[in-house]
Design a protein around this motif. Structure first.
Motif, short mmCIF file in Angstrom:
data_model
loop_
_atom_site.label_atom_id
_atom_site.label_comp_id
_atom_site.label_asym_id
_atom_site.label_seq_id
_atom_site.Cartn_x
_atom_site.Cartn_y
_atom_site.Cartn_z
N HIS A 1 11.84 -10.65 44.28
CA HIS A 1 10.70 -10.46 43.40
C HIS A 1 10.73 -9.06 42.76
CE1 HIS A 1 9.34 -13.87 45.84
NE2 HIS A 1 8.60 -14.21 44.80
N GLU A 2 11.20 -8.05 43.53
CA GLU A 2 11.34 -6.71 42.97
C GLU A 2 12.38 -6.70 41.85
OE1 GLU A 2 12.25 -3.96 46.02
OE2 GLU A 2 10.36 -4.21 47.09
N PHE B 1 11.69 -8.33 34.20
CA PHE B 1 10.54 -8.63 33.36
C PHE B 1 10.03 -7.38 32.64
CE2 PHE B 1 10.76 -12.70 35.03
CZ PHE B 1 9.73 -13.53 34.61
N ASN B 2 10.15 -6.23 33.31
CA ASN B 2 9.72 -4.98 32.68
C ASN B 2 10.51 -4.68 31.41
OD1 ASN B 2 7.58 -3.94 34.16
ND2 ASN B 2 8.91 -3.06 35.72
N ASN B 3 11.71 -5.24 31.31
CA ASN B 3 12.56 -4.97 30.16
C ASN B 3 12.48 -6.04 29.08
OD1 ASN B 3 14.35 -2.43 30.69
ND2 ASN B 3 14.27 -3.49 32.65
N PHE B 4 11.67 -7.07 29.31
CA PHE B 4 11.41 -8.05 28.26
C PHE B 4 10.46 -7.44 27.22
CE2 PHE B 4 12.03 -11.76 31.41
CZ PHE B 4 13.34 -11.94 31.00
N ASP B 5 10.53 -7.95 25.98
CA ASP B 5 9.45 -7.62 25.06
C ASP B 5 8.21 -8.40 25.48
OD1 ASP B 5 9.29 -10.27 23.56
OD2 ASP B 5 11.36 -9.73 23.14
N ARG B 6 7.07 -8.04 24.93
CA ARG B 6 5.81 -8.59 25.42
C ARG B 6 5.74 -10.12 25.27
NH1 ARG B 6 0.53 -5.72 23.20
NH2 ARG B 6 1.86 -3.98 23.84
N THR C 1 8.24 -12.35 25.18
CA THR C 1 9.13 -13.01 26.14
C THR C 1 8.55 -12.92 27.54
OG1 THR C 1 11.03 -12.39 24.77
CG2 THR C 1 11.49 -13.06 27.03
N GLU C 2 8.04 -11.75 27.89
CA GLU C 2 7.42 -11.57 29.21
C GLU C 2 6.28 -12.56 29.43
OE1 GLU C 2 4.10 -8.57 30.80
OE2 GLU C 2 5.88 -7.57 29.97
N ASN C 3 5.38 -12.66 28.46
CA ASN C 3 4.25 -13.57 28.59
C ASN C 3 4.71 -15.02 28.68
OD1 ASN C 3 2.37 -11.50 28.56
ND2 ASN C 3 2.09 -11.58 26.34
N ARG C 4 5.74 -15.36 27.89
CA ARG C 4 6.22 -16.74 27.90
C ARG C 4 6.79 -17.13 29.26
NH1 ARG C 4 9.85 -16.25 24.36
NH2 ARG C 4 11.81 -16.70 25.44
N PHE C 5 7.63 -16.26 29.82
CA PHE C 5 8.23 -16.57 31.11
C PHE C 5 7.21 -16.56 32.24
CE2 PHE C 5 12.45 -15.42 29.23
CZ PHE C 5 13.10 -16.60 29.56
N LEU C 6 6.30 -15.59 32.22
CA LEU C 6 5.29 -15.54 33.27
C LEU C 6 4.37 -16.75 33.22
CD1 LEU C 6 4.22 -11.78 33.51
CD2 LEU C 6 5.26 -13.17 35.31
N GLU D 1 2.47 -14.26 40.44
CA GLU D 1 1.49 -13.22 40.75
C GLU D 1 2.16 -12.04 41.46
OE1 GLU D 1 -1.50 -15.26 42.96
OE2 GLU D 1 -2.49 -16.06 41.18
N ARG D 2 3.13 -12.35 42.31
CA ARG D 2 3.82 -11.28 43.04
C ARG D 2 4.66 -10.43 42.08
NH1 ARG D 2 7.59 -12.10 48.43
NH2 ARG D 2 8.08 -9.89 48.75
N ILE D 3 5.34 -11.09 41.14
CA ILE D 3 6.13 -10.36 40.15
C ILE D 3 5.23 -9.49 39.29
CG2 ILE D 3 7.52 -10.63 38.05
CD1 ILE D 3 8.75 -13.12 39.38
N ARG D 4 4.10 -10.05 38.86
CA ARG D 4 3.17 -9.30 38.01
C ARG D 4 2.65 -8.06 38.75
NH1 ARG D 4 0.37 -13.19 36.28
NH2 ARG D 4 0.95 -13.26 34.08
#
Length: 335
Positions: free
Chosen positions: A197-198, A204-209, A211-216, A228-231
């Motif tokens: 998860h880390e 995920f920190n390196n995705f654009d916003r 892409t991040e929202n889509r995957f999450l 939730e743990r990744i977030r």
């Protein structure tokens, strides 16, 4: 691959020569001392492919004449096989560990790459005299952080031992190094595998916003607990509002000023005010004017600027210049 024979140093030439001779002539290694073996092994493990003509040229240099031997490949695996044919397994492991890292060449260099909390957790169970020796061998800034993490009474005892330390006998120093290598570094290597998860939080920190929202969002539908743990583990731009004033000012000195206004265009009022309040009145006024003059900006450009600032903040945290808290409530800073 080396470009020419003239560019090789002595250890690299010896490494190519020994690779060309192969395991059948491994007895040559028995005539080398441990430091020579380490130096040649380190050179051998990073050679890559050496073409046949260079091997022949080198052999001619060594013994005057020899037919073409063919190309040889220097790698960690080949180096380990050769060493295993002439040295005990524990010696081979020790030498290969020196070559591979973590990042330093010596045990003390390697300890410099271990977090102060991890090192302090190990040292607090050792004799104060042993701890004192270790702390005199690592860099002063690292030693200071380790001392501040140790229990206070124990730390004071270690400081007292450091103040009154006599010259350390080589045999004692070597014994401490061996103990650290076997009991600490080996265990650290086995237990330092990152939580998945880390790892994903870093990705995920390196995705654009977008892409991040889509995957999450997709992950939440399949595995809400993991999402939730990744977030919670992610460090995002808005988490910069948890910096103390000193941390904000350190970050302001390190970031690209052209990116600051763009990044703050997409920030909350709370985060904007935090940065404005840690700037001079004149600098704050100029920045606000620059932001107003930008007009509408693309979300992609804002994301890029914010990601750049987050990366600078992470680099500063890694070097100990600022303290970051992630989105997890467990990481909130208390003053």
């Amino acid at each position: 691959m080396p470009a020419s024979l003239n560019e090789l140093n002595g250890a690299e030439k010896a490494a190519i020569f020994l690779l060309a001779l192969g395991e059948d002539h491994a007895s040559i290694w028995e005539h080398l001392d441990e430091e020579e073996i380490k130096e040649i092994s380190a050179a051998m493990s990073t050679l890559g492919t050496v073409n046949a003509s260079m091997v022949e040229e080198l052999v001619v240099e060594f013994i005057g004449k020899m037919s073409t031997t063919g190309a040889v490949m220097g790698s960690y695996e080949q180096t380990q096989r050769l060493l295993s044919s002439i040295l005990p397994p524990d010696k081979v492991n020790s030498i290969m560990e020196e070559i591979r890292g973590p990042a330093g060449r010596t045990m003390w260099d390697k300890l410099g790459n271990v977090s102060e909390q991890t090192l302090a957790n190990y040292l607090k169970n050792e004799y104060p005299q042993t701890v004192a020796v270790v702390l005199t061998k690592i860099k002063a800034d690292h030693a200071s952080r380790v001392l501040s993490t140790l229990p206070e009474e124990f730390a004071l005892e270690c400081i007292n031992r450091m103040l009154n330390m006599e010259p350390i006998q080589r045999e004692i120093l070597e014994k401490i190094e061996d103990t650290l290598r076997v009991e600490f570094m080996s265990n650290l290597a086995r237990t330092s595998k990152r939580d998945s998860h880390e790892l994903m939080a870093d990705i995920f920190n390196n995705f654009d916003r977008a892409t991040e929202n889509r995957f999450l969002s997709s992950l939440e539908e399949r595995n809400r607990e993991s999402a939730e743990r990744i977030r919670a583990l992610m460090f995002v731009f808005e988490d910069l509002k948890k910096l103390d004033p000193g941390g904000v000012q350190t970050l302001l000195r390190a970031i690209d000023k052209d990116q600051l206004g763009l990044a703050l265009k997409g920030a909350s009022d709370e985060l904007r005010n935090l940065f404005f309040s840690n700037m001079s009145e004149r600098a704050s006024k100029i920045l606000k004017e620059d932001m107003a003059a930008m007009g509408p900006v693309r979300l992609k450009d804002v994301d890029t600027a914010q990601m750049s600032m987050v990366q600078v903040a992470k680099d500063l945290a890694q070097s100990g210049e600022i303290v970051l808290a992630s989105g997890s409530s467990d990481d909130e800073l208390i003053y």
